[in-house]
Design a protein around this motif. Structure first.
Motif, PDB file in Angstrom:
ATOM      1  N   PHE A 181      40.067  35.128  53.458  1.00 43.74           N
ATOM      2  CA  PHE A 181      41.342  35.151  52.860  1.00 43.74           C
ATOM      3  C   PHE A 181      41.608  34.847  51.538  1.00 43.74           C
ATOM      4  O   PHE A 181      42.326  35.428  50.657  1.00 43.74           O
ATOM      5  N   VAL A 182      40.997  33.628  50.945  1.00 43.32           N
ATOM      6  CA  VAL A 182      41.342  33.168  49.565  1.00 43.32           C
ATOM      7  C   VAL A 182      40.684  34.334  48.672  1.00 43.32           C
ATOM      8  O   VAL A 182      41.177  34.380  47.798  1.00 43.32           O
ATOM      9  N   GLY A 183      39.435  34.590  49.026  1.00 41.76           N
ATOM     10  CA  GLY A 183      38.579  35.616  48.289  1.00 41.76           C
ATOM     11  C   GLY A 183      39.344  36.862  48.115  1.00 41.76           C
ATOM     12  O   GLY A 183      39.291  37.482  47.024  1.00 41.76           O
ATOM     13  N   TYR A 184      40.052  37.500  49.021  1.00 40.24           N
ATOM     14  CA  TYR A 184      40.689  38.311  48.978  1.00 40.24           C
ATOM     15  C   TYR A 184      41.971  38.322  48.022  1.00 40.24           C
ATOM     16  O   TYR A 184      42.406  39.288  47.223  1.00 40.24           O
ATOM     17  N   VAL A 185      42.567  37.376  48.074  1.00 39.17           N
ATOM     18  CA  VAL A 185      44.038  36.977  47.381  1.00 39.17           C
ATOM     19  C   VAL A 185      43.545  37.105  45.916  1.00 39.17           C
ATOM     20  O   VAL A 185      43.914  37.734  44.906  1.00 39.17           O
ATOM     21  N   LEU A 186      42.577  36.241  45.687  1.00 38.69           N
ATOM     22  CA  LEU A 186      41.783  36.189  44.081  1.00 38.69           C
ATOM     23  C   LEU A 186      41.292  37.299  43.654  1.00 38.69           C
ATOM     24  O   LEU A 186      41.764  37.670  42.437  1.00 38.69           O
ATOM     25  N   SER A 187      40.740  38.153  44.663  1.00 36.26           N
ATOM     26  CA  SER A 187      40.082  39.404  44.107  1.00 36.26           C
ATOM     27  C   SER A 187      41.162  40.435  43.712  1.00 36.26           C
ATOM     28  O   SER A 187      41.020  41.076  42.694  1.00 36.26           O
ATOM     29  N   TYR A 188      41.973  40.403  44.517  1.00 36.67           N
ATOM     30  CA  TYR A 188      43.247  41.226  44.512  1.00 36.67           C
ATOM     31  C   TYR A 188      44.021  41.139  43.174  1.00 36.67           C
ATOM     32  O   TYR A 188      44.462  42.145  42.265  1.00 36.67           O
ATOM     33  N   ILE A 189      44.587  39.881  42.889  1.00 31.78           N
ATOM     34  CA  ILE A 189      45.143  39.398  41.597  1.00 31.78           C
ATOM     35  C   ILE A 189      44.328  39.653  40.403  1.00 31.78           C
ATOM     36  O   ILE A 189      44.671  40.580  39.555  1.00 31.78           O
ATOM     37  N   MET A 190      42.869  39.280  40.358  1.00 27.12           N
ATOM     38  CA  MET A 190      42.411  39.357  39.411  1.00 27.12           C
ATOM     39  C   MET A 190      41.869  40.739  39.096  1.00 27.12           C
ATOM     40  O   MET A 190      41.825  41.106  37.877  1.00 27.12           O
ATOM     41  N   VAL A 191      41.565  41.631  39.963  1.00 18.64           N
ATOM     42  CA  VAL A 191      41.102  43.050  39.539  1.00 18.64           C
ATOM     43  C   VAL A 191      42.463  43.774  39.142  1.00 18.64           C
ATOM     44  O   VAL A 191      42.112  44.526  38.233  1.00 18.64           O
ATOM     45  N   PHE A 192      43.482  43.463  39.720  1.00 14.08           N
ATOM     46  CA  PHE A 192      44.544  44.104  39.280  1.00 14.08           C
ATOM     47  C   PHE A 192      44.896  43.815  37.638  1.00 14.08           C
ATOM     48  O   PHE A 192      45.303  44.604  36.765  1.00 14.08           O
ATOM     49  N   PHE A 193      44.908  42.535  37.320  1.00 14.99           N
ATOM     50  CA  PHE A 193      45.157  42.074  35.898  1.00 14.99           C
ATOM     51  C   PHE A 193      43.937  42.652  35.175  1.00 14.99           C
ATOM     52  O   PHE A 193      44.353  43.058  33.762  1.00 14.99           O
ATOM     53  N   LEU A 194      42.737  42.695  35.443  1.00 15.72           N
ATOM     54  CA  LEU A 194      41.665  43.217  34.551  1.00 15.72           C
ATOM     55  C   LEU A 194      41.697  44.826  34.288  1.00 15.72           C
ATOM     56  O   LEU A 194      41.769  45.170  33.137  1.00 15.72           O
ATOM     57  N   TYR A 195      42.275  45.278  35.457  1.00 23.41           N
ATOM     58  CA  TYR A 195      42.696  46.856  35.145  1.00 23.41           C
ATOM     59  C   TYR A 195      43.784  47.084  34.403  1.00 23.41           C
ATOM     60  O   TYR A 195      43.650  48.042  33.271  1.00 23.41           O
ATOM     61  N   PHE A 196      44.789  46.143  34.316  1.00 23.69           N
ATOM     62  CA  PHE A 196      45.899  46.176  33.382  1.00 23.69           C
ATOM     63  C   PHE A 196      45.557  46.060  31.899  1.00 23.69           C
ATOM     64  O   PHE A 196      45.848  46.766  31.060  1.00 23.69           O
ATOM     65  N   LEU A 197      44.770  45.105  31.872  1.00 25.55           N
ATOM     66  CA  LEU A 197      44.276  44.634  30.550  1.00 25.55           C
ATOM     67  C   LEU A 197      43.488  45.894  29.975  1.00 25.55           C
ATOM     68  O   LEU A 197      43.662  46.208  28.679  1.00 25.55           O
ATOM     69  N   ILE A 198      42.683  46.188  30.576  1.00 22.62           N
ATOM     70  CA  ILE A 198      41.630  47.466  29.989  1.00 22.62           C
ATOM     71  C   ILE A 198      42.460  48.691  29.535  1.00 22.62           C
ATOM     72  O   ILE A 198      42.224  49.149  28.595  1.00 22.62           O
ATOM     73  N   LEU A 199      43.400  49.105  30.526  1.00 24.77           N
ATOM     74  CA  LEU A 199      44.259  50.327  30.128  1.00 24.77           C
ATOM     75  C   LEU A 199      44.972  50.125  29.145  1.00 24.77           C
ATOM     76  O   LEU A 199      45.007  50.806  28.111  1.00 24.77           O
ATOM     77  N   ALA A 200      45.901  49.040  29.222  1.00 14.52           N
ATOM     78  CA  ALA A 200      47.038  48.998  28.409  1.00 14.52           C
ATOM     79  C   ALA A 200      46.616  48.585  26.788  1.00 14.52           C
ATOM     80  O   ALA A 200      46.974  49.298  25.990  1.00 14.52           O
ATOM     81  N   ARG A 201      45.740  47.608  26.979  1.00 12.67           N
ATOM     82  CA  ARG A 201      45.181  47.136  25.523  1.00 12.67           C
ATOM     83  C   ARG A 201      44.182  48.314  24.954  1.00 12.67           C
ATOM     84  O   ARG A 201      44.182  48.655  23.725  1.00 12.67           O
ATOM     85  N   GLY A 202      43.477  48.775  25.868  1.00  9.86           N
ATOM     86  CA  GLY A 202      42.424  49.856  25.274  1.00  9.86           C
ATOM     87  C   GLY A 202      42.967  51.120  24.873  1.00  9.86           C
ATOM     88  O   GLY A 202      42.562  51.598  23.729  1.00  9.86           O
TER      89      GLY A 202
END
Length: 415
Positions: A181-202
């Motif tokens: 459960f904790v792994g899924y929550v952390l993965s979901y949040i961090m993966v979304f943030f990383l996706y946002f960072l790569i596209l927006a700033r890239g």
């Protein structure tokens, strides 16, 4: 190195002066801050709902029973009618024709044809695509048969049988590895943030390079600054800007927690359990794959920006790498529920997807340290290779105007 620092400081200061940067940072922080009010609002609604239920004036209202037509088509125990009478206001009919007429004319909500103590057919004026069984009638017949008919010849009371039925059996799962459960929550949040960072700033980096080329500023810069210093200065300033964005988001979430979530015991326990599961290894894996992975993509975006001659060509040039980021995001999100799947395992070793996939996989299951190191080594080596290629493309592309250029031409030109 001096040239790199000069470009880095200039690019970072330019980014920090942009209104769009502050608007993006502020909006994302406000979204996280606003999201923290949700548990509080839900708790308020729950309390209001409880007060309404306990309101004497409302609880005294008697709910009108649903009216149905009832037909006995077989040997039916009298207790069945008594059980139905507790829930429905029914009118008995003589045959199916009379039952159908009452349902069609909407004199009743539905018609019930009793075939036996445990079987009935329910007639509706118009059934929906999903209607296959009347669960309410089924439940009434089941309970009546169990507690009124079946126990008559047994040395047991209905209350005893109800007590037996109400016994709860638990078979909880205790994970010896990571908490899913904790792994899924952390993965979901961090993966979304990383996706946002790569596209927006890239995309911002690519646009910045294309603008300098479009207004001929690039011609002046390359005469005094090395292409490697220019591209790395832009990429590193973009990375720092991304980190500032993450910190702003974390600040918004933290303030929201202090204002709202801290007053919610359930949410507080969830956050404590999540934080308790986060280890130094988790932080290292996230930071390592984030920094190298973001750098990997930013280098590609910068190289693509140098290949276009006009700004209106940017969207077409960025489409391939944008699609790669989207695919990496979708593959990770759709396979997080099955972290042992071959797709996620392969994705955690492919440089284009490993920044997102490996962290998600690492959080969901126990991944051997050697696999994490191999994946990181592949990503690091790929980033170094991309860095050399991107510098070559940048050197060729910055002074190329008018002629259409592709990656292979840009690389070959410097050989």
């Amino acid at each position: 190195m001096k040239q790199f620092w000069t470009v880095f400081k200039f690019e970072l200061s330019q980014t920090l002066k942009q209104k769009s940067f502050y608007i993006t940072v502020l909006l994302t922080a406000l979204i996280l801050f606003g999201a923290s009010f949700v548990p509080r609002l839900m708790a308020g609604k729950s309390e209001t709902g409880e007060a309404d239920v306990n309101n004497p004036s409302e609880s005294s209202l008697i709910q009108e029973k649903e009216k149905i037509a009832l037909l006995k088509n077989g040997q039916v125990d009298p207790s069945v009618k008594d059980a139905l009478a507790e829930i429905f206001d029914f009118v008995e009919v003589k045959d199916e024709s009379e039952l159908a007429n009452k349902v069609k004319s909407e004199e009743v909500e539905k018609g019930v044809s009793l075939l036996s103590n445990t079987e009935a057919v329910v007639y509706l004026a118009q059934a929906s695509f999903y209607d296959s069984e009347d669960l309410e009638i089924k439940s009434i017949l089941e309970d009546n048969y169990r507690y009124n008919i079946a126990i008559r010849d047994l040395d047991i009371s209905a209350d005893d049988l109800r007590n037996i039925d109400q016994v709860e059996v638990n078979a909880g799962i205790q994970s010896l590895g990571t908490n899913p459960f904790v792994g899924y929550v952390l993965s979901y949040i961090m993966v979304f943030f990383l996706y946002f960072l790569i596209l927006a700033r890239g995309q911002s980096i690519a646009t910045s390079v294309a603008k300098e080329k479009d207004n001929r500023t690039m011609e002046l810069l390359v005469t005094s600054v090395k292409p490697s210093a220019m591209i790395w200065g832009k990429v590193m300033s973009g990375l720092v800007a991304s980190i500032i964005n993450i910190l702003a988001i974390a600040l918004g979430a933290g303030l929201g927690y202090l204002v709202n979530v801290k007053n919610n015991p359930m949410a507080q326990e969830i956050i404590k359990s999540v934080l308790a599961e986060v280890s130094s290894a988790d932080i290292l894996v996230f930071l390592g794959f984030t920094i190298v992975g973001v750098t990997f993509y930013y280098l590609i975006f910068a190289a693509l920006g140098s290949m276009v001659s006009r700004l209106d060509e940017m969207n077409q040039a960025m489409t391939p790498v944008t699609m790669m980021v989207v695919i990496a995001f979708m593959v990770t999100m759709f396979t997080m529920s099955t972290p042992n799947s071959p797709i996620l395992k392969i994705a955690s070793f492919v440089p284009f997807t490993s920044p997102l996939a490996m962290f998600a996989r690492y959080q969901m299951i126990s991944v051997p340290t050697v696999e994490v190191l191999i994946s990181f080594a592949i990503l690091l080596v790929s980033t170094i290779v991309v860095a050399f290629a991107a510098t070559k493309i940048y050197r060729s592309g910055t002074l190329n105007y008018g002629n259409k250029m592709n990656i292979f031409k840009a690389l070959k030109k410097n050989d």
